[in-house]
Write a protein that holds these residues in place. Sequence first.
Motif, PDB file in Angstrom:
ATOM      1  N   TYR A 152      31.622  45.099  48.466  1.00 58.57           N
ATOM      2  CA  TYR A 152      32.276  45.776  49.581  1.00 58.57           C
ATOM      3  C   TYR A 152      31.595  45.485  50.919  1.00 58.57           C
ATOM      4  N   TYR A 153      30.324  45.151  50.896  1.00 54.05           N
ATOM      5  CA  TYR A 153      29.625  45.015  52.169  1.00 54.05           C
ATOM      6  C   TYR A 153      28.827  43.718  52.330  1.00 54.05           C
ATOM      7  N   LYS A 161      37.970  41.601  50.362  1.00 55.59           N
ATOM      8  CA  LYS A 161      37.258  42.851  50.125  1.00 55.59           C
ATOM      9  C   LYS A 161      37.979  43.641  49.026  1.00 55.59           C
ATOM     10  N   LEU A 164      39.732  50.079  48.641  1.00 60.37           N
ATOM     11  CA  LEU A 164      39.093  51.372  48.901  1.00 60.37           C
ATOM     12  C   LEU A 164      40.164  52.455  48.903  1.00 60.37           C
TER      13      LEU A 164
END
Length: 371
Positions: A152-153, A161, A164
Amino acid sequence: MSISELANSKNEIEAEEQVLKEFTNINNNQAYDHVFRLRVLALNDGVTEVTSPNDYFGVDNRAGMYPTLKKALDDSILDSSKEFQLLDVGGGSGSPLDWIFSKELSKNVGKRENLINVIEPNPDLLKSYLKTLEKYPHLKKNIVYQGYVQDYYEVKENSEKPPLPSDKVDFISAIHVIYHFTDYKQNNLDPHKDIINFITFLYSILKPGGAIYIAYRDQDQDFGGNVQKKYYEEVLHEYNLFQNIAKINQARDNLIYKGQIIEYLESKDEDGFKTKPKIETLKHKFSFYAKSLADMAVLGLCGNLLESNEKEFDKGRLEFMLNEIKNAALMKVEDEKERRFGLGRTERDGKMVWKVDASHVICIIRKEIIS
């Protein structure tokens, strides 16, 4: 029979032979399964369905976590909300659904919808998690991601990605997941950065009034972590790995237990609220329980040094762990003195078993509403 006599008994010798055979010619993923599913998640005799943290045999840390986890969960439920979003990072097989989340989130029925989001890289564990979730109609499956939370980061070329939740989350559970962010075998590792990236990401997706609950074994103070470090230093002579492990433990202690992570979390206006980070940390003692010293040695493997991959499991590590545990049982001690690792005998589930002491770190990070 004395502890030293028990350590050399026929039952202990047979258990040792059986365990060493069990861990012969298997890979790390299989060893991981044998440690966690067959020992850490082992149930007390007669228990077929988990309803309480006291239903587990191998370890009593869940009972120690329950009060703080319950309070953090309750404090995250806002009266005005129409839904409650829970994110389970590294959800494993979903055991907290059984022993706490299903019960505590039943309070939302008729008031708000419970949406469960899970991130778990292991396909078999994720499958078990979703099967467990199906038992509870008041818990609705939302985002499910089979992969690593780092996806995710961490910036990766030509990669999308992961999904979410459409809204920020009320509560994030990160129980026994902190071990998997820094590969202790890599060169130029930076556990400080890894922890900061992980927690700042979680905090960024947290609703005002929400909380992050982090729990992990304090492996600087526990028999498994210390024995495995000793194995790298004294047997394999891989001093760089010994130093890497110490560096990882130090970063956790500074950022999480000592609360230095708060310096990296922002106070800001968000969704109509002024918020600021608030952190609470504590340690609590817990114990491992095993019917044999060999099983206790297996329990000592769990934590950040137990790899999850297809490489061959290093049985020498288990043999070294077993030798250290046996030496602790055979050592001569005065009545008032404690054996190494707090090793002793105690009653558990109506039977006399082996016990070893350990320590847990709990960190609760809140996005506190200040006006």
